[in-house]
Design an enzyme around this catalytic site. Structure first.
Site, short mmCIF file in Angstrom:
data_model
loop_
_atom_site.label_atom_id
_atom_site.label_comp_id
_atom_site.label_asym_id
_atom_site.label_seq_id
_atom_site.Cartn_x
_atom_site.Cartn_y
_atom_site.Cartn_z
CE LYS A 83 33.42 35.93 39.32
NZ LYS A 83 33.55 37.38 39.61
CB SER A 158 31.35 37.76 42.80
OG SER A 158 32.05 38.29 41.68
CB SER A 182 34.18 40.62 41.94
OG SER A 182 32.95 40.72 42.57
#
Ligand code: GLN
Length: 506
Positions: A83, A158, A182
């Site tokens: 990420k 997210s 997330s």
């Protein structure tokens, strides 16, 4: 060892063992994933960067290792995406924000260093909501990620790019972060496994902080076994992160096959009626079906109440923005990334405060600004006790709710709490564009694990009538990831859901 499945279907052990035995090269494995990304990511936008040349160079180096060294690398040649809030040395790390557009960290996050040492190859960075603030990946400065199951829908957030990348087979593993859900919510929306470890289990060194008392790093994978193998590499105390904990790290894969007879599963059904958001019928149906699978495997269901957990969303949305407002103060145009010049905005004054103002005005997107304002307000003199202080008290009460259900003798305590991961399946892109509050309320089942620090996993648990994935969430005692993974693995072996894959567009 070889297998007839396409190399894109290979799990960690297939990849590692085939490279070890020389049946395939690390370069071939890596190239297959890079080609697959090149063919599809223009549709999904799961990646903010692909490190084509560096990844292939690392693959060549793996192929040249002497066989003695190949045999001790747990993740030999395994392509991994991370990420875009996790630092990797010399590689663009943007937090999906304009403010860090060209930021290249001078060091590796501890998790990245561990992955590299284990022989993994970082092939790219995945898209996310800016600074991991959001539930849809629509708040990225680099465009929205689309759900591989339905491109009109959000992959969640997210870590939406991470979940989409695993679902679309860009890589067998993505490393995500979870501050309020997330990892687990996008895993649920994209039909993959997502594990948030206990707070302190995995080092946060090198993670761009959102809310430091909640943030944890963890894996998104296609199977529970792969999640166990990745946690093995990520877990452990780190002198560079004072909140990491020196708890022994068990052999996670070895415990996967334990019998689950007698396991007591807490079912907090009253929470569903008192939630501020309604829960889709398909989700309840899948949840009930999952509980049946556990009882058939010999587990017992126990009705429990978590009286304060219905307040988890407002509690989280006070504390997390408060921490964010403090953490994001460091993006000042002096130390990292963007600095806006006087001719770029209406504010043309030539002094330090004006430079901060311009840089933050241009550099941050609207959701990040909203959180900074909410957090600054909650922490301000006069409101601190009423908002931040009160939220911390409720946080303690929620933790006590969990302590109560996990404590006691074996006739009263439960070993795990089962809930849906989300109240709905993936929503349409844009559905909550004008209604952030409703989007926040969708975090009802995930935020408690962050408020309490407890470990939680989301596993694929069915499809809605319109063929969208549904997630089941299991929350365990602190540092009991091995127990959670075992239970999740038994469930996975008894159900077909983890084998369902979306049909990709080209
Ligand atoms: N959806 C939550 C939020 O917007 C969780 C985000 C996260 O876990 N990083 O804050």
């Amino acid at each position: 060892m070889s297998t007839s499945k396409s190399v894109l279907d290979w799990n960690i052990l297939n990849i590692r063992d085939n490279i070890r035995s020389g049946d395939i090269s690390a370069v071939e494995v890596c190239q297959a994933r890079l080609d697959h990304i090149a063919n599809h990511d223009h549709i999904y936008n799961a990646m903010t960067a692909v490190f084509q040349d560096e990844a292939l160079e690392q693959a060549v180096a793996i192929d040249q290792l002497p066989s003695s060294q190949k045999s001790d690398r747990l993740l030999l040649g395994v392509p991994i995406t991370i990420k875009d809030v996790i630092c990797s040395r010399g590689q663009k790390t943007t937090a999906a924000s304009r403010i860090l557009k060209n930021f290249r960290p001078p060091y590796d996050a501890t998790v990245v260093a561990h992955l590299k040492q284990a022989g993994a190859i970082i092939i790219g960075k995945t898209n996310c909501d800016e600074f991991a603030m959001g539930s849809s990946t629509e708040h990225s400065a680099y465009g929205t990620t689309k759900n591989p199951w339905d491109t009109e829908r959000s992959p969640g957030g997210s870590s939406g790019g991470a979940a989409a990348a695993v679902a679309a087979q860009f890589a067998p593993v993505s490393i995500g972060t979870d501050t309020g859900g997330s990892i687990r919510q996008p895993a649920a929306f994209c039909g993959v496994v997502g594990l948030k470890p206990t707070y302190g289990r995995v080092s946060r060194y090198g993670l761009l902080a959102f809310a430091s008392s909640f943030d944890q790093i963890g894996p998104l994978t296609n199977s529970v076994e792969d999640a166990a193998l990745i946690l093995q590499v990520l877990a452990g105390v780190d002198p560079a992160d004072a909140t990491s904990v020196a708890q022994p790290v068990p052999d996670y894969r070895a415990t996967l096959k334990n019998d689950i007879r007698g396991t007591r599963i807490g079912v907090p059904r009253t929470m569903f009626d008192h939630a501020d958001t309604s829960i889709d019928r398909d989700i309840i149906r899948a949840y009930d079906a999952a509980l049946d699978i556990f009882t058939s495997a010999g587990a017992e269901l126990v009705d429990i109440t978590l009286p304060h957990a219905t307040h988890a969303v407002p509690t989280y949305y006070l504390i997390a923005p408060a921490e964010a407002s403090s953490n994001l103060a460091r993006y000042d145009g002096v130390r990292y990334g963007l600095r806006a010049s006087p001719n770029e905005t209406a504010n043309t004054e030539n002094n330090l405060t004006a430079m901060y103002d311009r840089t933050r005005h241009r550099g941050f997107g609207s959701e990040v600004k909203r959180r900074i304002m909410l957090g600054t307000y909650a922490l301000s003199a006069g409101y601190y006790d009423a908002y931040y202080g009160k939220a911390q008290q409720v946080r303690s009460l929620i933790r006590l709710d969990y302590d109560n259900v996990f404590a006691g003798d074996k006739n009263t305590a439960v070993d795990v709490v089962a809930m849906p991961t989300t109240p709905t399946a993936a929503f349409k892109l844009g559905e909550y564009a004008e209604d952030p509050l409703t989007m926040y309320l969708g975090d009802i089942f995930t935020v408690s694990a962050n408020l309490t620090g407890l470990p939680a996993i989301s596993i694929p648990a069915g499809l809605t009538n319109s063929q969208l994935p549904i997630g089941l969430q299991l929350t365990g005692r602190a540092f009991n990831e091995d127990f959670l993974l075992n239970l999740a693995h038994i469930y996975e072996q008894a159900t077909p859901w983890h084998d369902s894959r979306p049909m990709l567009k080209t």
